[in-house]
Design a protein around this motif. Structure first.
Motif, PDB file in Angstrom:
ATOM      1  N   LYS A 119       9.765   2.082  -2.757  1.00  0.00           N
ATOM      2  CA  LYS A 119       8.690   2.188  -3.737  1.00  0.00           C
ATOM      3  C   LYS A 119       7.645   1.113  -3.497  1.00  0.00           C
ATOM      4  O   LYS A 119       7.903   0.119  -2.825  1.00  0.00           O
ATOM      5  CB  LYS A 119       9.256   2.015  -5.147  1.00  0.00           C
ATOM      6  N   LEU A 120       6.488   1.295  -4.075  1.00  0.00           N
ATOM      7  CA  LEU A 120       5.427   0.305  -4.004  1.00  0.00           C
ATOM      8  C   LEU A 120       5.919  -1.013  -4.596  1.00  0.00           C
ATOM      9  O   LEU A 120       6.606  -1.022  -5.615  1.00  0.00           O
ATOM     10  CB  LEU A 120       4.219   0.820  -4.786  1.00  0.00           C
ATOM     11  N   HIS A 121       5.603  -2.112  -3.963  1.00  0.00           N
ATOM     12  CA  HIS A 121       5.984  -3.467  -4.357  1.00  0.00           C
ATOM     13  C   HIS A 121       7.480  -3.747  -4.206  1.00  0.00           C
ATOM     14  O   HIS A 121       7.966  -4.751  -4.714  1.00  0.00           O
ATOM     15  CB  HIS A 121       5.536  -3.803  -5.784  1.00  0.00           C
ATOM     16  N   SER A 122       8.202  -2.872  -3.502  1.00  0.00           N
ATOM     17  CA  SER A 122       9.602  -3.168  -3.222  1.00  0.00           C
ATOM     18  C   SER A 122       9.665  -4.224  -2.125  1.00  0.00           C
ATOM     19  O   SER A 122       8.797  -4.285  -1.256  1.00  0.00           O
ATOM     20  CB  SER A 122      10.362  -1.912  -2.825  1.00  0.00           C
ATOM     21  N   GLN A 123      10.677  -5.086  -2.193  1.00  0.00           N
ATOM     22  CA  GLN A 123      10.828  -6.172  -1.231  1.00  0.00           C
ATOM     23  C   GLN A 123      12.184  -6.076  -0.553  1.00  0.00           C
ATOM     24  O   GLN A 123      13.176  -5.692  -1.179  1.00  0.00           O
ATOM     25  CB  GLN A 123      10.743  -7.535  -1.915  1.00  0.00           C
ATOM     26  N   ARG A 151       0.858  -1.191   0.000  1.00  0.00           N
ATOM     27  CA  ARG A 151       0.000   0.000   0.000  1.00  0.00           C
ATOM     28  C   ARG A 151       0.889   1.234   0.000  1.00  0.00           C
ATOM     29  O   ARG A 151       1.976   1.235   0.577  1.00  0.00           O
ATOM     30  CB  ARG A 151      -0.886   0.032   1.251  1.00  0.00           C
ATOM     31  N   SER A 152       0.412   2.294  -0.604  1.00  0.00           N
ATOM     32  CA  SER A 152       1.186   3.519  -0.753  1.00  0.00           C
ATOM     33  C   SER A 152       1.380   4.237   0.576  1.00  0.00           C
ATOM     34  O   SER A 152       0.560   4.152   1.488  1.00  0.00           O
ATOM     35  CB  SER A 152       0.468   4.447  -1.734  1.00  0.00           C
ATOM     36  N   LEU A 153       2.469   4.981   0.656  1.00  0.00           N
ATOM     37  CA  LEU A 153       2.764   5.780   1.840  1.00  0.00           C
ATOM     38  C   LEU A 153       2.217   7.207   1.710  1.00  0.00           C
ATOM     39  O   LEU A 153       2.355   7.999   2.640  1.00  0.00           O
ATOM     40  CB  LEU A 153       4.277   5.826   2.066  1.00  0.00           C
ATOM     41  N   GLU A 180       5.193   6.633  10.113  1.00  0.00           N
ATOM     42  CA  GLU A 180       5.060   5.433   9.292  1.00  0.00           C
ATOM     43  C   GLU A 180       5.981   5.496   8.083  1.00  0.00           C
ATOM     44  O   GLU A 180       6.575   4.497   7.689  1.00  0.00           O
ATOM     45  CB  GLU A 180       3.616   5.227   8.854  1.00  0.00           C
ATOM     46  N   ARG A 181       6.122   6.671   7.504  1.00  0.00           N
ATOM     47  CA  ARG A 181       7.027   6.839   6.363  1.00  0.00           C
ATOM     48  C   ARG A 181       8.465   6.565   6.775  1.00  0.00           C
ATOM     49  O   ARG A 181       9.211   5.891   6.069  1.00  0.00           O
ATOM     50  CB  ARG A 181       6.939   8.248   5.809  1.00  0.00           C
ATOM     51  N   LYS A 182       8.851   7.077   7.939  1.00  0.00           N
ATOM     52  CA  LYS A 182      10.217   6.871   8.424  1.00  0.00           C
ATOM     53  C   LYS A 182      10.468   5.407   8.774  1.00  0.00           C
ATOM     54  O   LYS A 182      11.560   4.894   8.558  1.00  0.00           O
ATOM     55  CB  LYS A 182      10.490   7.761   9.629  1.00  0.00           C
ATOM     56  N   THR A 183       9.464   4.741   9.309  1.00  0.00           N
ATOM     57  CA  THR A 183       9.603   3.326   9.641  1.00  0.00           C
ATOM     58  C   THR A 183       9.791   2.501   8.374  1.00  0.00           C
ATOM     59  O   THR A 183      10.642   1.608   8.320  1.00  0.00           O
ATOM     60  CB  THR A 183       8.380   2.827  10.423  1.00  0.00           C
ATOM     61  N   ALA A 184       9.009   2.793   7.334  1.00  0.00           N
ATOM     62  CA  ALA A 184       9.151   2.086   6.062  1.00  0.00           C
ATOM     63  C   ALA A 184      10.538   2.336   5.475  1.00  0.00           C
ATOM     64  O   ALA A 184      11.187   1.413   4.958  1.00  0.00           O
ATOM     65  CB  ALA A 184       8.073   2.531   5.081  1.00  0.00           C
ATOM     66  N   GLN A 220       4.864  -4.646  12.793  1.00  0.00           N
ATOM     67  CA  GLN A 220       3.572  -4.460  13.466  1.00  0.00           C
ATOM     68  C   GLN A 220       3.046  -3.036  13.245  1.00  0.00           C
ATOM     69  O   GLN A 220       1.853  -2.835  13.052  1.00  0.00           O
ATOM     70  CB  GLN A 220       3.725  -4.744  14.954  1.00  0.00           C
ATOM     71  N   LYS A 221       3.938  -2.068  13.236  1.00  0.00           N
ATOM     72  CA  LYS A 221       3.529  -0.682  13.025  1.00  0.00           C
ATOM     73  C   LYS A 221       3.013  -0.459  11.599  1.00  0.00           C
ATOM     74  O   LYS A 221       2.129   0.369  11.377  1.00  0.00           O
ATOM     75  CB  LYS A 221       4.709   0.246  13.297  1.00  0.00           C
ATOM     76  N   LEU A 222       3.538  -1.217  10.648  1.00  0.00           N
ATOM     77  CA  LEU A 222       3.156  -1.063   9.241  1.00  0.00           C
ATOM     78  C   LEU A 222       2.294  -2.220   8.734  1.00  0.00           C
ATOM     79  O   LEU A 222       2.194  -2.436   7.529  1.00  0.00           O
ATOM     80  CB  LEU A 222       4.416  -0.969   8.365  1.00  0.00           C
ATOM     81  N   ALA A 223       1.665  -2.945   9.632  1.00  0.00           N
ATOM     82  CA  ALA A 223       0.925  -4.158   9.267  1.00  0.00           C
ATOM     83  C   ALA A 223      -0.133  -3.897   8.195  1.00  0.00           C
ATOM     84  O   ALA A 223      -0.413  -4.770   7.370  1.00  0.00           O
ATOM     85  CB  ALA A 223       0.279  -4.766  10.501  1.00  0.00           C
ATOM     86  N   HIS A 224      -0.726  -2.718   8.187  1.00  0.00           N
ATOM     87  CA  HIS A 224      -1.775  -2.402   7.223  1.00  0.00           C
ATOM     88  C   HIS A 224      -1.215  -1.978   5.856  1.00  0.00           C
ATOM     89  O   HIS A 224      -1.978  -1.776   4.919  1.00  0.00           O
ATOM     90  CB  HIS A 224      -2.674  -1.297   7.783  1.00  0.00           C
ATOM     91  N   LEU A 225       0.111  -1.879   5.748  1.00  0.00           N
ATOM     92  CA  LEU A 225       0.737  -1.430   4.493  1.00  0.00           C
ATOM     93  C   LEU A 225       1.620  -2.486   3.841  1.00  0.00           C
ATOM     94  O   LEU A 225       1.997  -2.333   2.685  1.00  0.00           O
ATOM     95  CB  LEU A 225       1.610  -0.189   4.760  1.00  0.00           C
ATOM     96  N   VAL A 226       1.974  -3.526   4.582  1.00  0.00           N
ATOM     97  CA  VAL A 226       2.943  -4.493   4.075  1.00  0.00           C
ATOM     98  C   VAL A 226       2.401  -5.910   4.066  1.00  0.00           C
ATOM     99  O   VAL A 226       1.428  -6.219   4.763  1.00  0.00           O
ATOM    100  CB  VAL A 226       4.264  -4.478   4.905  1.00  0.00           C
ATOM    101  N   LYS A 227       3.056  -6.757   3.271  1.00  0.00           N
ATOM    102  CA  LYS A 227       2.795  -8.197   3.268  1.00  0.00           C
ATOM    103  C   LYS A 227       4.088  -8.856   3.736  1.00  0.00           C
ATOM    104  O   LYS A 227       5.174  -8.511   3.272  1.00  0.00           O
ATOM    105  CB  LYS A 227       2.443  -8.674   1.860  1.00  0.00           C
ATOM    106  N   VAL A 228       3.963  -9.794   4.679  1.00  0.00           N
ATOM    107  CA  VAL A 228       5.132 -10.422   5.268  1.00  0.00           C
ATOM    108  C   VAL A 228       5.096 -11.914   5.031  1.00  0.00           C
ATOM    109  O   VAL A 228       4.068 -12.564   5.268  1.00  0.00           O
ATOM    110  CB  VAL A 228       5.192 -10.135   6.785  1.00  0.00           C
ATOM    111  N   GLU A 229       6.203 -12.464   4.556  1.00  0.00           N
ATOM    112  CA  GLU A 229       6.368 -13.896   4.372  1.00  0.00           C
ATOM    113  C   GLU A 229       7.567 -14.340   5.203  1.00  0.00           C
ATOM    114  O   GLU A 229       8.543 -13.617   5.306  1.00  0.00           O
ATOM    115  CB  GLU A 229       6.631 -14.228   2.901  1.00  0.00           C
TER     116      GLU A 229
END
Length: 60
Positions: A30-34, A10-12, A19-23, A48-57
């Motif tokens: 960028k979006l879809h960066s891994q 999800r976009s910042l 949240e931007r600084k944490t990312a 946990q702070k960015l749970a609504h913006l990231v996907k974790v594997e």
């Protein structure tokens, strides 16, 4: 010890500065960066702070 593969899905834009600084600290720019990060308490807190913006594997 396992690693996490973290993807920004999800976009910042419009998100609070903290949240931007944490990312940014995780290495997500960028979006879809891994990024791959180790499983530590600090990284878990950032995820946990960015749970609504990231996907974790989990990687073994």
């Amino acid at each position: 010890m396992a690693d996490f593969r973290i993807t920004l899905v999800r976009s910042l834009i419009g998100r609070p500065e903290t949240e931007r600084k944490t990312a940014r600290a995780l290495g997500l720019r960028k979006l879809h960066s891994q990024v791959v990060r180790p499983d530590t308490p600090v990284i878990r807190g950032q995820i946990q702070k960015l749970a609504h913006l990231v996907k974790v594997e989990t990687r073994a």
